[in-house]
Scaffold this motif. Structure first.
Motif, PDB file in Angstrom:
ATOM      1  N   ILE A  19       0.834  -1.203   0.000  1.00  0.00           N
ATOM      2  CA  ILE A  19       0.000   0.000   0.000  1.00  0.00           C
ATOM      3  C   ILE A  19       0.869   1.253   0.000  1.00  0.00           C
ATOM      4  O   ILE A  19       0.627   2.198  -0.753  1.00  0.00           O
ATOM      5  N   ILE A  20       1.900   1.263   0.830  1.00  0.00           N
ATOM      6  CA  ILE A  20       2.792   2.422   0.913  1.00  0.00           C
ATOM      7  C   ILE A  20       3.500   2.643  -0.412  1.00  0.00           C
ATOM      8  O   ILE A  20       3.572   3.754  -0.922  1.00  0.00           O
ATOM      9  N   ILE A  21       4.014   1.576  -1.000  1.00  0.00           N
ATOM     10  CA  ILE A  21       4.738   1.691  -2.267  1.00  0.00           C
ATOM     11  C   ILE A  21       3.801   2.181  -3.372  1.00  0.00           C
ATOM     12  O   ILE A  21       4.161   3.045  -4.161  1.00  0.00           O
ATOM     13  N   ARG A  22       2.590   1.647  -3.410  1.00  0.00           N
ATOM     14  CA  ARG A  22       1.637   2.069  -4.438  1.00  0.00           C
ATOM     15  C   ARG A  22       1.302   3.554  -4.283  1.00  0.00           C
ATOM     16  O   ARG A  22       1.208   4.278  -5.267  1.00  0.00           O
ATOM     17  N   TYR A  23       1.153   4.007  -3.035  1.00  0.00           N
ATOM     18  CA  TYR A  23       0.822   5.415  -2.816  1.00  0.00           C
ATOM     19  C   TYR A  23       1.983   6.330  -3.196  1.00  0.00           C
ATOM     20  O   TYR A  23       1.792   7.335  -3.881  1.00  0.00           O
ATOM     21  N   ILE A  24       3.184   6.018  -2.767  1.00  0.00           N
ATOM     22  CA  ILE A  24       4.292   6.941  -3.020  1.00  0.00           C
ATOM     23  C   ILE A  24       4.760   6.900  -4.471  1.00  0.00           C
ATOM     24  O   ILE A  24       5.297   7.870  -4.966  1.00  0.00           O
ATOM     25  N   LYS A  25       4.541   5.776  -5.153  1.00  0.00           N
ATOM     26  CA  LYS A  25       4.929   5.685  -6.551  1.00  0.00           C
ATOM     27  C   LYS A  25       4.108   6.611  -7.423  1.00  0.00           C
ATOM     28  O   LYS A  25       4.600   7.195  -8.381  1.00  0.00           O
ATOM     29  N   GLY A  26       2.830   6.725  -7.119  1.00  0.00           N
ATOM     30  CA  GLY A  26       1.956   7.552  -7.940  1.00  0.00           C
ATOM     31  C   GLY A  26       1.488   6.781  -9.155  1.00  0.00           C
ATOM     32  O   GLY A  26       1.531   5.552  -9.196  1.00  0.00           O
ATOM     33  N   ILE A  27       1.065   7.502 -10.162  1.00  0.00           N
ATOM     34  CA  ILE A  27       0.530   6.883 -11.368  1.00  0.00           C
ATOM     35  C   ILE A  27       1.433   7.224 -12.542  1.00  0.00           C
ATOM     36  O   ILE A  27       2.019   8.306 -12.595  1.00  0.00           O
ATOM     37  N   SER A  28       1.554   6.294 -13.452  1.00  0.00           N
ATOM     38  CA  SER A  28       2.414   6.520 -14.610  1.00  0.00           C
ATOM     39  C   SER A  28       1.749   7.508 -15.569  1.00  0.00           C
ATOM     40  O   SER A  28       0.521   7.594 -15.640  1.00  0.00           O
ATOM     41  N   PRO A  29       2.538   8.252 -16.304  1.00  0.00           N
ATOM     42  CA  PRO A  29       1.967   9.240 -17.227  1.00  0.00           C
ATOM     43  C   PRO A  29       1.135   8.620 -18.351  1.00  0.00           C
ATOM     44  O   PRO A  29       0.233   9.251 -18.874  1.00  0.00           O
ATOM     45  N   ASP A  30       1.426   7.384 -18.716  1.00  0.00           N
ATOM     46  CA  ASP A  30       0.697   6.741 -19.813  1.00  0.00           C
ATOM     47  C   ASP A  30      -0.361   5.757 -19.296  1.00  0.00           C
ATOM     48  O   ASP A  30      -0.657   4.763 -19.951  1.00  0.00           O
ATOM     49  N   ALA A  31      -0.945   6.045 -18.163  1.00  0.00           N
ATOM     50  CA  ALA A  31      -1.952   5.170 -17.575  1.00  0.00           C
ATOM     51  C   ALA A  31      -3.260   5.245 -18.346  1.00  0.00           C
ATOM     52  O   ALA A  31      -3.616   6.289 -18.893  1.00  0.00           O
ATOM     53  N   SER A  32      -3.971   4.127 -18.359  1.00  0.00           N
ATOM     54  CA  SER A  32      -5.268   4.092 -19.022  1.00  0.00           C
ATOM     55  C   SER A  32      -6.308   4.811 -18.164  1.00  0.00           C
ATOM     56  O   SER A  32      -6.067   5.116 -16.996  1.00  0.00           O
ATOM     57  N   SER A  33      -7.473   5.042 -18.729  1.00  0.00           N
ATOM     58  CA  SER A  33      -8.523   5.730 -17.968  1.00  0.00           C
ATOM     59  C   SER A  33      -8.980   4.881 -16.785  1.00  0.00           C
ATOM     60  O   SER A  33      -9.311   5.405 -15.726  1.00  0.00           O
ATOM     61  N   PHE A  34      -8.968   3.566 -16.955  1.00  0.00           N
ATOM     62  CA  PHE A  34      -9.325   2.664 -15.857  1.00  0.00           C
ATOM     63  C   PHE A  34      -8.327   2.784 -14.710  1.00  0.00           C
ATOM     64  O   PHE A  34      -8.704   2.871 -13.542  1.00  0.00           O
ATOM     65  N   GLU A  35      -7.038   2.799 -15.047  1.00  0.00           N
ATOM     66  CA  GLU A  35      -6.002   2.941 -14.023  1.00  0.00           C
ATOM     67  C   GLU A  35      -6.089   4.296 -13.332  1.00  0.00           C
ATOM     68  O   GLU A  35      -5.914   4.387 -12.120  1.00  0.00           O
ATOM     69  N   LYS A  36      -6.379   5.334 -14.077  1.00  0.00           N
ATOM     70  CA  LYS A  36      -6.512   6.662 -13.487  1.00  0.00           C
ATOM     71  C   LYS A  36      -7.694   6.714 -12.523  1.00  0.00           C
ATOM     72  O   LYS A  36      -7.602   7.286 -11.442  1.00  0.00           O
ATOM     73  N   ARG A  37      -8.808   6.105 -12.921  1.00  0.00           N
ATOM     74  CA  ARG A  37      -9.996   6.095 -12.073  1.00  0.00           C
ATOM     75  C   ARG A  37      -9.729   5.313 -10.791  1.00  0.00           C
ATOM     76  O   ARG A  37     -10.085   5.756  -9.697  1.00  0.00           O
ATOM     77  N   ASN A  38      -9.094   4.148 -10.903  1.00  0.00           N
ATOM     78  CA  ASN A  38      -8.774   3.356  -9.713  1.00  0.00           C
ATOM     79  C   ASN A  38      -7.767   4.071  -8.824  1.00  0.00           C
ATOM     80  O   ASN A  38      -7.867   4.007  -7.599  1.00  0.00           O
ATOM     81  N   PHE A  39      -6.802   4.738  -9.422  1.00  0.00           N
ATOM     82  CA  PHE A  39      -5.820   5.464  -8.627  1.00  0.00           C
ATOM     83  C   PHE A  39      -6.494   6.596  -7.865  1.00  0.00           C
ATOM     84  O   PHE A  39      -6.224   6.812  -6.688  1.00  0.00           O
ATOM     85  N   LYS A  40      -7.381   7.308  -8.537  1.00  0.00           N
ATOM     86  CA  LYS A  40      -8.088   8.414  -7.898  1.00  0.00           C
ATOM     87  C   LYS A  40      -8.959   7.914  -6.748  1.00  0.00           C
ATOM     88  O   LYS A  40      -9.098   8.573  -5.716  1.00  0.00           O
ATOM     89  N   LYS A  41      -9.516   6.728  -6.909  1.00  0.00           N
ATOM     90  CA  LYS A  41     -10.438   6.197  -5.910  1.00  0.00           C
ATOM     91  C   LYS A  41      -9.709   5.543  -4.737  1.00  0.00           C
ATOM     92  O   LYS A  41     -10.104   5.695  -3.587  1.00  0.00           O
ATOM     93  N   TYR A  42      -8.650   4.798  -4.993  1.00  0.00           N
ATOM     94  CA  TYR A  42      -8.028   3.971  -3.964  1.00  0.00           C
ATOM     95  C   TYR A  42      -6.645   4.423  -3.509  1.00  0.00           C
ATOM     96  O   TYR A  42      -6.103   3.855  -2.574  1.00  0.00           O
ATOM     97  N   SER A  43      -6.037   5.380  -4.150  1.00  0.00           N
ATOM     98  CA  SER A  43      -4.660   5.721  -3.807  1.00  0.00           C
ATOM     99  C   SER A  43      -4.506   7.138  -3.291  1.00  0.00           C
ATOM    100  O   SER A  43      -3.493   7.791  -3.536  1.00  0.00           O
ATOM    101  N   THR A  44      -5.482   7.620  -2.571  1.00  0.00           N
ATOM    102  CA  THR A  44      -5.345   8.905  -1.909  1.00  0.00           C
ATOM    103  C   THR A  44      -4.709   8.672  -0.541  1.00  0.00           C
ATOM    104  O   THR A  44      -4.633   7.538  -0.072  1.00  0.00           O
ATOM    105  N   ILE A  45      -4.268   9.731   0.101  1.00  0.00           N
ATOM    106  CA  ILE A  45      -3.627   9.583   1.404  1.00  0.00           C
ATOM    107  C   ILE A  45      -4.622   9.078   2.446  1.00  0.00           C
ATOM    108  O   ILE A  45      -4.275   8.256   3.295  1.00  0.00           O
ATOM    109  N   SER A  46      -5.868   9.517   2.354  1.00  0.00           N
ATOM    110  CA  SER A  46      -6.855   9.047   3.330  1.00  0.00           C
ATOM    111  C   SER A  46      -7.187   7.579   3.124  1.00  0.00           C
ATOM    112  O   SER A  46      -7.326   6.826   4.093  1.00  0.00           O
ATOM    113  N   SER A  47      -7.294   7.155   1.880  1.00  0.00           N
ATOM    114  CA  SER A  47      -7.560   5.745   1.586  1.00  0.00           C
ATOM    115  C   SER A  47      -6.397   4.868   2.051  1.00  0.00           C
ATOM    116  O   SER A  47      -6.594   3.798   2.634  1.00  0.00           O
ATOM    117  N   CYS A  48      -5.198   5.343   1.803  1.00  0.00           N
ATOM    118  CA  CYS A  48      -4.002   4.610   2.221  1.00  0.00           C
ATOM    119  C   CYS A  48      -3.940   4.506   3.746  1.00  0.00           C
ATOM    120  O   CYS A  48      -3.651   3.439   4.291  1.00  0.00           O
TER     121      CYS A  48
END
Length: 107
Positions: A19-48
């Motif tokens: 969880i920590i690694i996923r949060y601090i890594k962030g999202i790749s610039p070439d992420a798909s819309s699905f990956e962006k949506r999941n990142f926005k939903k599950y990889s915020t500091i409060s979610s982490c």
């Protein structure tokens, strides 16, 4: 024979690291819309922080969580993560969030 109250403690400790690694890594610039949506939903500091709190309820101590963060901060195997200044900043924010005293509702 001593009962094992936290049978999956090792799994929860590994989950904290992921969880920590996923949060601090962030999202790749070439992420798909699905990956962006999941990142926005599950990889915020409060979610982490909520997921880490869940793991703490299941046997992982706060000291172990902070030890994982220190390991990420100083071990050679995580050196590629530390190359980006944003990751170090996110790690600092998360460390403050986890180590801050919890507010207890009083009646």
């Amino acid at each position: 024979m001593k009962p094992n109250n936290f049978a999956m403690k090792d799994w929860h400790l590994e989950h904290v690291e992921k969880i920590i690694i996923r949060y601090i890594k962030g999202i790749s610039p070439d992420a798909s819309s699905f990956e962006k949506r999941n990142f926005k939903k599950y990889s915020t500091i409060s979610s982490c922080a909520k997921q880490i709190e869940y793991d703490i309820k299941h046997g992982v101590t706060t000291e172990e969580v902070l030890a994982v963060m220190q390991r990420i901060r100083y071990e050679k195997s995580f050196s590629e993560l530390r190359g980006n200044p944003e990751t170090v900043q996110r790690l600092d924010e998360l460390e403050k969030q986890v180590s801050a005293p919890k507010k207890v509702a009083s009646w």
